[in-house]
Write an enzyme that holds these catalytic residues in place. Sequence first.
Site, short mmCIF file in Angstrom:
data_model
loop_
_atom_site.label_atom_id
_atom_site.label_comp_id
_atom_site.label_asym_id
_atom_site.label_seq_id
_atom_site.Cartn_x
_atom_site.Cartn_y
_atom_site.Cartn_z
N HIS A 64 -2.43 -27.74 11.90
CA HIS A 64 -2.15 -28.52 10.53
C HIS A 64 -0.14 -28.90 11.71
CE1 HIS A 64 -0.89 -24.21 11.02
NE2 HIS A 64 0.14 -24.93 11.57
C1 T46 Z 1 2.18 -22.86 13.73
C2 T46 Z 1 0.73 -21.71 14.40
C3 T46 Z 1 1.23 -21.62 16.11
C4 T46 Z 1 3.28 -15.98 6.08
O1 T46 Z 1 2.53 -15.68 5.41
N1 T46 Z 1 4.06 -15.86 6.92
C5 T46 Z 1 4.11 -16.71 8.11
O2 T46 Z 1 5.41 -16.62 9.17
C6 T46 Z 1 2.94 -17.20 8.54
C7 T46 Z 1 2.85 -18.79 10.26
C8 T46 Z 1 2.23 -17.48 8.27
N2 T46 Z 1 2.17 -16.26 6.85
C9 T46 Z 1 0.62 -17.02 6.94
C10 T46 Z 1 0.28 -17.71 5.42
C11 T46 Z 1 -1.53 -17.84 6.15
O3 T46 Z 1 -1.69 -17.68 4.64
O4 T46 Z 1 -0.49 -16.08 7.12
C12 T46 Z 1 -1.77 -16.67 6.60
C13 T46 Z 1 -1.95 -17.45 8.11
O5 T46 Z 1 -1.46 -18.25 9.12
P1 T46 Z 1 -1.98 -19.56 8.73
O6 T46 Z 1 -3.41 -20.40 8.70
O7 T46 Z 1 -0.54 -20.93 9.29
O8 T46 Z 1 -1.81 -19.28 10.42
P2 T46 Z 1 -2.10 -19.77 11.59
O9 T46 Z 1 -2.17 -19.38 13.46
O10 T46 Z 1 -3.34 -21.34 11.85
O11 T46 Z 1 -1.04 -20.92 12.78
C14 T46 Z 1 0.35 -19.74 12.46
C15 T46 Z 1 1.63 -20.82 11.41
O12 T46 Z 1 1.66 -21.60 10.30
C16 T46 Z 1 1.84 -22.29 12.31
O13 T46 Z 1 3.46 -23.12 12.02
O14 T46 Z 1 2.57 -23.96 14.25
O15 T46 Z 1 0.45 -20.58 14.11
#
Ligand code: T46
Length: 133
Positions: free
Chosen positions: A50
Amino acid sequence: MNNISLLTFPQIKDPRGNLSFIEYPQHIPFEIKRIYYIYDISEGAERGAHGHKKLEQVIIPLSGSFDLTLDDGHTRKTFSLKKPWQGLYIPPMMWRDLNNFSSGSVCLVLASDVYKEEDYYRDYKDFLNDVNG
Ligand code: T46
């Protein structure tokens, strides 16, 4: 790609174990509003896929190593992160993919804002449209 930078934090070396610290504004270009970390990462996992509209982040390999690929819509570049005293500064409007996590690795992220789903590009085509828009 020019505004991505590898930040090097102070290291206090000590036979008991080394210590690094991060202070604003000396070591990081934004005030930290959120810290999150990714751990217990499954073998072969891929994260990210993303982009962010306004968010700035610094990604630090607190333990172990992983690869971070950044894409500004024109160029892609992969960084292998493995030094816990260094972090990669990611400006807004940058697509990111994380993979190749070593066993037991921990990814620490310092962010310029609280979590806002509306700041995300989850679809690469939407990201490209805005980059070229
Ligand atoms: C990025 C990479 C390095 C939250 O509720 N709060 C938060 O601060 C974050 C980061 C995520 N979430 C929730 C949203 C989703 O339901 O946690 C779940 C997993 O998030 P996501 O699929 O976005 O996780 P990654 O590891 O793919 O991405 C994250 C960050 O979202 C992104 O900004 O740069 O880590």
